[in-house]
Design a protein around this motif. Structure first.
Motif, mmCIF file in Angstrom:
data_model
loop_
_atom_site.group_PDB
_atom_site.id
_atom_site.type_symbol
_atom_site.label_atom_id
_atom_site.label_comp_id
_atom_site.label_asym_id
_atom_site.label_seq_id
_atom_site.Cartn_x
_atom_site.Cartn_y
_atom_site.Cartn_z
ATOM 1 N N ALA A 423 0.815 -1.219 0.000
ATOM 2 C CA ALA A 423 0.000 0.000 0.000
ATOM 3 C C ALA A 423 0.846 1.266 0.000
ATOM 4 N N GLY A 424 2.009 1.225 0.673
ATOM 5 C CA GLY A 424 2.786 2.430 0.889
ATOM 6 C C GLY A 424 3.355 3.098 -0.351
ATOM 7 N N PRO A 425 4.144 2.377 -1.170
ATOM 8 C CA PRO A 425 4.801 3.059 -2.298
ATOM 9 C C PRO A 425 3.847 3.627 -3.335
ATOM 10 N N ALA A 426 2.670 3.023 -3.496
ATOM 11 C CA ALA A 426 1.754 3.450 -4.554
ATOM 12 C C ALA A 426 0.860 4.610 -4.138
ATOM 13 N N LEU A 427 0.743 4.858 -2.836
ATOM 14 C CA LEU A 427 -0.181 5.882 -2.360
ATOM 15 C C LEU A 427 0.489 6.782 -1.331
ATOM 16 N N SER A 428 -0.010 7.977 -1.238
ATOM 17 C CA SER A 428 0.326 8.908 -0.167
ATOM 18 C C SER A 428 -0.734 9.999 -0.208
ATOM 19 N N LEU A 429 -0.796 10.786 0.836
ATOM 20 C CA LEU A 429 -1.795 11.858 0.842
ATOM 21 C C LEU A 429 -1.575 12.838 -0.314
ATOM 22 N N PRO A 430 -0.321 13.268 -0.614
ATOM 23 C CA PRO A 430 -0.128 14.129 -1.797
ATOM 24 C C PRO A 430 -0.550 13.441 -3.094
ATOM 25 N N ASN A 431 -0.248 12.151 -3.219
ATOM 26 C CA ASN A 431 -0.659 11.399 -4.409
ATOM 27 C C ASN A 431 -2.165 11.427 -4.593
ATOM 28 N N MET A 432 -2.877 11.204 -3.489
ATOM 29 C CA MET A 432 -4.337 11.162 -3.569
ATOM 30 C C MET A 432 -4.898 12.485 -4.080
ATOM 31 N N LEU A 433 -4.315 13.596 -3.627
ATOM 32 C CA LEU A 433 -4.792 14.905 -4.063
ATOM 33 C C LEU A 433 -4.582 15.094 -5.566
ATOM 34 N N VAL A 434 -3.418 14.654 -6.068
ATOM 35 C CA VAL A 434 -3.145 14.777 -7.503
ATOM 36 C C VAL A 434 -4.055 13.862 -8.307
ATOM 37 N N ILE A 435 -4.206 12.625 -7.861
ATOM 38 C CA ILE A 435 -5.075 11.674 -8.568
ATOM 39 C C ILE A 435 -6.511 12.182 -8.574
ATOM 40 N N GLY A 436 -6.934 12.796 -7.452
ATOM 41 C CA GLY A 436 -8.285 13.348 -7.384
ATOM 42 C C GLY A 436 -8.507 14.435 -8.415
ATOM 43 N N GLY A 437 -7.480 15.223 -8.684
ATOM 44 C CA GLY A 437 -7.605 16.253 -9.707
ATOM 45 C C GLY A 437 -7.699 15.697 -11.112
ATOM 46 N N ILE A 438 -7.219 14.472 -11.322
ATOM 47 C CA ILE A 438 -7.262 13.845 -12.640
ATOM 48 C C ILE A 438 -8.522 13.012 -12.820
ATOM 49 N N LEU A 439 -8.848 12.201 -11.828
ATOM 50 C CA LEU A 439 -9.974 11.265 -11.958
ATOM 51 C C LEU A 439 -11.249 11.765 -11.295
ATOM 52 N N GLY A 440 -11.140 12.713 -10.380
ATOM 53 C CA GLY A 440 -12.297 13.124 -9.607
ATOM 54 C C GLY A 440 -12.303 12.422 -8.253
ATOM 55 N N ALA A 441 -13.029 13.001 -7.310
ATOM 56 C CA ALA A 441 -13.015 12.505 -5.931
ATOM 57 C C ALA A 441 -13.574 11.093 -5.822
ATOM 58 N N ARG A 442 -14.662 10.792 -6.546
ATOM 59 C CA ARG A 442 -15.309 9.489 -6.389
ATOM 60 C C ARG A 442 -14.414 8.359 -6.877
ATOM 61 N N LYS A 443 -13.859 8.508 -8.056
ATOM 62 C CA LYS A 443 -12.989 7.458 -8.586
ATOM 63 C C LYS A 443 -11.727 7.311 -7.742
ATOM 64 N N THR A 444 -11.206 8.426 -7.247
ATOM 65 C CA THR A 444 -10.019 8.359 -6.396
ATOM 66 C C THR A 444 -10.316 7.608 -5.115
ATOM 67 N N LEU A 445 -11.477 7.862 -4.519
ATOM 68 C CA LEU A 445 -11.872 7.156 -3.297
ATOM 69 C C LEU A 445 -11.989 5.659 -3.550
ATOM 70 N N VAL A 446 -12.563 5.288 -4.686
ATOM 71 C CA VAL A 446 -12.675 3.866 -5.037
ATOM 72 C C VAL A 446 -11.289 3.250 -5.202
ATOM 73 N N PHE A 447 -10.406 3.939 -5.905
ATOM 74 C CA PHE A 447 -9.051 3.434 -6.131
ATOM 75 C C PHE A 447 -8.312 3.241 -4.810
ATOM 76 N N VAL A 448 -8.354 4.246 -3.924
ATOM 77 C CA VAL A 448 -7.662 4.157 -2.642
ATOM 78 C C VAL A 448 -8.255 3.025 -1.803
ATOM 79 N N SER A 449 -9.571 2.899 -1.795
ATOM 80 C CA SER A 449 -10.215 1.841 -1.020
ATOM 81 C C SER A 449 -9.818 0.461 -1.524
ATOM 82 N N LEU A 450 -9.733 0.294 -2.833
ATOM 83 C CA LEU A 450 -9.322 -0.998 -3.395
ATOM 84 C C LEU A 450 -7.886 -1.343 -2.978
#
Length: 466
Positions: A423-450
């Motif tokens: 889980a660690g290398p692929a995600l971080s709080l800064p990463n989530m913010l950037v991914i959210g700007g690309i995919l949107g909050a809902r898809k980012t939440l699904v990705f992080v949860s998976l």
């Protein structure tokens, strides 16, 4: 006004630095122990993992960046591409691109905008940093081949499953994107594929045989910490074994001193036959691979390409080595080494992510049905805790390896260690913010949860067998 503000900020910074030194807790036993452990761990890394492991891996990463075109890989990820091929390429692209968690984000954004399908793009997003060739090699070398193999297999499997689930959840968008597929430029290879494969085979041979493990040694199993319950094992040759304890030298020349009170067992390992013969002749194999590599580079590659390779390797070195040793120092200061506590007592790690909940139950005094419930839930909790911790914490490239090593030494069980690595290398709080700007909050939440759920499940399964 702006200059005056900068000067005030400088003054505040100097004041904060002065206050930190003024109240520096030098002389406090645990603080001093943390400083010594940071230096000891950095020395051990420099002796055992840099010259024979990290340096060859850096040259491999540099060769990957120069001799394998990123565009030639990413052109297979379009929404209109063959699904099996697209997901297959995306799931192993981390080893081909050597992308870390920060460099993978612009690549992901680029291929997503160009028309790559959401499923393959997300597969690439996870696989890019998760199976970074340097991280996998260092994980296997430092934490053991079992954990290294589990990390590599788990990362590839994760990437495929997460990408497919995202494709199924957002299939309609995938169909619309397939109507306007991206056109990637055709790439003409500068040389036959067999030549590139031969060069990489020689580089990998140098890495593997230079780090070939010795067999026929003794394995010592000892308690992690003076007040702990978890155990740690080291394999090597015994220098001294008497009533005071044991001194053992591992295959890389690192010496361990284990007090008798912490020593749990000592066993002689069987000779592995062909593996022992390979160990005795490993330097001849390394020298032969080096000569073959030198000949291939001289015959097949232009001087400009070789200079670019060296430049790419140096770029990786500048980016990775300082961060790695900074991570080693921080990990040693906070968590110490196996058998030695740093600033944070090992019992605290064991209370949250140890192999058993005994220490937590002792501290809380819980008994009866509550204790039984905690014992039953413990494998799930420890892996989930490690996954959440890894998902939100930022790990610079490779720093997760010494951090996990220190956590294991402080009592973290094998299952949570794998969950943290996945889980660690692929995600971080800064990463989530950037991914959210690309995919949107809902898809980012699904990705992080998976990612969190699958890391947790993998940790539970791995912890049940190791």
């Amino acid at each position: 006004m702006g200059e005056q503000k900068k000067e005030w900020l400088k003054l505040l910074g100097l004041a904060a630095l002065f206050a930190a030194f003024f109240w520096l807790p030098v002389g406090w036993e645990r603080f001093d122990a943390g400083l010594f452990e940071a230096l000891y761990l950095a020395r051990d890394y420099a002796r055992a993992h840099v010259l024979l492991c990290l340096v060859p891996a850096l040259f491999i990463a540099g060769a990957i960046a120069v001799f394998i075109s990123q565009a030639s890989v990413m052109r297979y990820l379009g929404a209109g591409a063959n699904k099996m091929l697209a997901y297959g390429v995306a799931s192993v692209s981390g080893s081909a691109l050597a992308a870390c968690s920060c460099t993978v984000l612009p690549l992901f954004a680029g291929i997503h905008r160009l028309g790559a399908g959401l499923g393959p793009a997300v597969t690439f997003l996870y696989a890019g940093p998760a199976i970074n060739v340097l991280a996998i090699v260092l994980t296997a070398r430092v934490l053991g081949w079992q954990l290294g193999l589990a990390r590599a297999a788990g990362a590839v499997g994760f990437a495929l499953v997460i990408g497919l689930i995202m494709h199924l959840l957002y299939g309609r968008e995938e169909q619309q994107k397939a109507l306007r597929p991206a056109v990637m430029p055709a790439m003409e290879a500068p040389r036959p594929l067999r030549q590139t494969a031969a060069v990489f085979a020689a580089l990998v041979a140098i890495l593997v045989f230079a780090n070939w493990a010795r067999s026929g040694d003794t394995r010592a199993v000892f308690l992690c910490c003076p007040d702990g319950l978890a155990s740690y094992s080291v394999q090597g040759q015994i220098i001294l074994h008497d009533e005071t304890g044991l001194r053992i030298l591992d295959a890389m020349g690192q010496e361990y001193s284990v007090p008798a009170a912490q020593l749990r067992s000592v066993e002689t390992l069987p000779d592995k036959g062909i593996f022992s013969l390979v160990y005795l002749g490993r330097w001849f194999v390394v020298a032969a691979a080096g000569l073959v590599l030198a000949y291939m580079l001289w015959r097949w590659y232009r001087p400009a390409e070789l200079r670019e390779w060296v430049g790419s390797t140096w770029a990786f070195t500048k980016q990775i080595v300082p961060l790695l040793f900074a991570g080693v120092l921080v990990a040693g200061f906070l968590l110490g080494r196996p058998g030695h506590d740093g600033l944070v007592p090992g019992r605290y790690v064991q209370m949250l992510a140890g192999g058993t909940p005994d220490l937590l139950l002792q501290a809380t005094g819980w008994t009866g049905g509550t204790a039984d419930f905690i014992r039953a839930l413990w494998p799930v909790w420890t892996s989930f805790f490690a996954s959440i911790f890894g998902a939100f914490m930022y790990f610079a490239t490779l720093t997760e390896v010494p951090i996990v090593q220190a956590l294991r030494g402080s009592g973290m069980a094998e299952g949570p260690a794998l969950a943290l690595l996945l889980a660690g290398p692929a995600l971080s709080l800064p990463n989530m913010l950037v991914i959210g700007g690309i995919l949107g909050a809902r898809k980012t939440l699904v990705f992080v949860s998976l990612v969190v759920v699958m890391a947790t499940v993998s940790g539970i399964i791995y912890g049940a067998f190791f």
